[in-house]
Motif scaffolding. Structure first.
Motif, mmCIF file in Angstrom:
data_model
loop_
_atom_site.group_PDB
_atom_site.id
_atom_site.type_symbol
_atom_site.label_atom_id
_atom_site.label_comp_id
_atom_site.label_asym_id
_atom_site.label_seq_id
_atom_site.Cartn_x
_atom_site.Cartn_y
_atom_site.Cartn_z
ATOM 1 N N UNK A 295 0.851 -1.187 0.000
ATOM 2 C CA UNK A 295 0.000 0.000 0.000
ATOM 3 C C UNK A 295 0.890 1.240 0.000
ATOM 4 N N UNK A 296 0.772 2.037 -1.044
ATOM 5 C CA UNK A 296 1.569 3.259 -1.168
ATOM 6 C C UNK A 296 0.814 4.439 -0.574
ATOM 7 N N UNK A 297 -0.496 4.482 -0.820
ATOM 8 C CA UNK A 297 -1.299 5.595 -0.336
ATOM 9 C C UNK A 297 -2.701 5.091 -0.024
ATOM 10 N N UNK A 298 -3.331 5.667 0.975
ATOM 11 C CA UNK A 298 -4.679 5.277 1.368
ATOM 12 C C UNK A 298 -5.609 6.481 1.203
ATOM 13 N N UNK A 299 -6.704 6.288 0.482
ATOM 14 C CA UNK A 299 -7.671 7.362 0.272
ATOM 15 C C UNK A 299 -8.430 7.630 1.568
ATOM 16 N N UNK A 300 -8.441 8.885 1.958
ATOM 17 C CA UNK A 300 -9.123 9.253 3.195
ATOM 18 C C UNK A 300 -10.614 8.940 3.095
ATOM 19 N N UNK A 301 -11.134 8.216 4.087
ATOM 20 C CA UNK A 301 -12.554 7.879 4.109
ATOM 21 C C UNK A 301 -12.922 6.687 3.260
ATOM 22 N N UNK A 302 -11.944 6.083 2.573
ATOM 23 C CA UNK A 302 -12.204 4.928 1.728
ATOM 24 C C UNK A 302 -12.302 3.648 2.530
ATOM 25 N N UNK A 303 -12.548 2.540 1.835
ATOM 26 C CA UNK A 303 -12.739 1.256 2.499
ATOM 27 C C UNK A 303 -11.518 0.853 3.320
ATOM 28 N N UNK A 304 -10.331 0.986 2.732
ATOM 29 C CA UNK A 304 -9.106 0.597 3.433
ATOM 30 C C UNK A 304 -8.874 1.489 4.646
ATOM 31 N N UNK A 305 -9.101 2.783 4.490
ATOM 32 C CA UNK A 305 -8.904 3.722 5.590
ATOM 33 C C UNK A 305 -9.814 3.382 6.767
ATOM 34 N N UNK A 306 -11.074 3.111 6.482
ATOM 35 C CA UNK A 306 -12.025 2.774 7.541
ATOM 36 C C UNK A 306 -11.694 1.427 8.184
ATOM 37 N N UNK A 352 0.887 -10.941 10.335
ATOM 38 C CA UNK A 352 -0.302 -10.976 9.483
ATOM 39 C C UNK A 352 -1.513 -10.486 10.268
ATOM 40 N N UNK A 353 -2.343 -9.695 9.595
ATOM 41 C CA UNK A 353 -3.569 -9.186 10.198
ATOM 42 C C UNK A 353 -4.706 -9.345 9.191
ATOM 43 N N UNK A 354 -5.927 -9.510 9.692
ATOM 44 C CA UNK A 354 -7.105 -9.584 8.837
ATOM 45 C C UNK A 354 -8.163 -8.630 9.380
ATOM 46 N N UNK A 355 -8.706 -7.797 8.481
ATOM 47 C CA UNK A 355 -9.751 -6.864 8.878
ATOM 48 C C UNK A 355 -10.936 -7.006 7.911
ATOM 49 N N UNK A 356 -12.115 -6.646 8.377
ATOM 50 C CA UNK A 356 -13.296 -6.623 7.512
ATOM 51 C C UNK A 356 -13.508 -5.201 7.010
ATOM 52 N N UNK A 357 -13.840 -5.080 5.714
ATOM 53 C CA UNK A 357 -14.071 -3.763 5.121
ATOM 54 C C UNK A 357 -15.354 -3.794 4.300
ATOM 55 N N UNK A 358 -15.939 -2.632 4.128
ATOM 56 C CA UNK A 358 -17.061 -2.464 3.209
ATOM 57 C C UNK A 358 -16.533 -1.738 1.986
ATOM 58 N N UNK A 359 -16.559 -2.409 0.829
ATOM 59 C CA UNK A 359 -15.959 -1.872 -0.370
ATOM 60 C C UNK A 359 -16.651 -0.600 -0.848
#
Length: 362
Positions: A295-306, A352-359
């Protein structure tokens, strides 16, 4: 699967129009003699030979009718010296084509079936994520004929199709084949080593798709456009040259969804494409094998960020799909929908980590 964009090449080749020929069988008449069985066999063979030309003629007539119906709706597009194809979308002068045909050009030249010289057109909007664009003729000529788009859900493997466009700069060329498969997810080759668009639900066809066919029409025998030819598969074992008989077209349903939004709103407002909300790059392991997406950059408020994903994390799995490259991540996301809940597995500082996201939506 990787595929190459069908960009135009300027080669002095002759245009070919392919057709299917139904062949009747032959029998050995040497031992048939004068017996009744021999006479019956001869009679049957003669009947088959009499029927075959009619069958050939019927199919040929079908081809010619489709070509007469649809080819006037297929145009040649010149963008910055490159040639591609397009399909007349409506009687207002809107033409749908591939985003890679348009490139960075805002003004284009279009040659229609009934224009004596190229017409000028202006870009309405380009949507590279789906490799689609809409342009509009500055002046709508008399007799401009819009194509009829078919129902993608009714496309079946084995269906006879014709590909129409300007391969190698040869305008109004037609090739034939069948629908080889549906529902393919294909990744384009990007320029300068970058990843291109990843497109889901593509129609695979054996009809020849060559440079310049991009943006043209893949047509069924009901004279309906069922797809926009976009890609030809490449074979890494042959120096990344085109793999014969393996081409891909964007399904008509997606073309209509995107084109209607562009014409109405001037842009795409509902892509239907899932997004994680990151910028990433492929990383390799100690054996120099692809091992995930950093991951180079994370969009603020996006699925990965949340979901708590940060720059520097290395994504290795999305849902049940292993992720080794940025292309495999794009293909996994192409199979999902915005708003869908899924899991993301990544490594951070060796753990290793696992998280749940809403796309989100791309």
């Amino acid at each position: 699967m990787n595929a190459s964009r069908t960009r135009a090449l300027r080669l002095p080749l002759a245009a070919l129009v392919c057709s299917v020929v139904l062949l009747s069988g032959c029998s050995d008449s040497g031992s048939a003699g004068s017996g009744s069985a021999g006479r019956k066999e001869a009679s049957t063979t003669q009947a088959a030979q009499a029927v075959a030309p009619a069958a050939d003629g019927d199919l040929q007539s079908d081809y010619q009718k489709v070509i007469k119906d649809v080819l006037p709706s297929v145009v040649q597009i010149e963008a910055g010296g490159d040639l591609g194809s397009g399909v007349v979308y409506d009687d207002k002068g809107h033409i749908v084509t591939n985003a890679h045909v348009v490139g960075d050009e805002k003004t284009l030249k279009v040659t229609t079936a009934n224009s004596q010289s190229p017409l000028t057109a202006t870009l309405v909007y380009s949507y590279p994520q789906q490799d689609l664009a809409v342009i509009k003729l500055d002046r709508v000529p008399d007799g401009l004929r819009a194509a009829t788009l078919g129902d993608s859900s009714k496309v079946q493997v084995g269906q006879i199709v014709l590909a129409m466009g300007s391969p190698l700069g040869l305008s109004s060329s037609v090739t034939q084949g069948i629908v080889s498969a549906t529902g393919r997810t294909v990744s384009e080759g990007g320029g300068d080593g970058e990843a291109g668009a990843t497109i889901a639900n593509m129609v695979q066809t054996s009809a020849a798709i060559n440079p310049g066919n991009s943006g043209g029409a893949l047509v069924n025998l009901d004279s309906q456009v069922i797809g926009i030819p976009t890609l030809a598969a490449i074979d890494p074992n042959l120096g990344n040259s085109a793999a014969p008989g393996i081409g891909f077209a964007i399904p008509a349903s997606m073309v209509k969804t995107i084109a209607d939004q562009i014409i109405k709103n001037g842009k795409v407002t509902d892509s239907g494409r899932a997004a994680l909300g990151i910028t990433g790059r492929t990383v390799v392991d100690d054996s120099f094998q692809p091992a995930g997406v950093a991951v180079v950059d994370v969009k603020s408020g996006g699925a990965a960020d949340k979901g708590g994903i940060e720059a520097g994390d290395v994504i290795t799995q999305l849902g049940d799909t292993s992720i080794t490259t940025i292309t495999s991540l794009s293909e996994a996301l192409a199979a999902d929908k915005p708003g869908q809940r899924t899991s993301v597995t990544f490594t951070r500082d060796g753990s290793a980590k696992t998280v749940d996201v809403t796309l989100g939506e791309q």
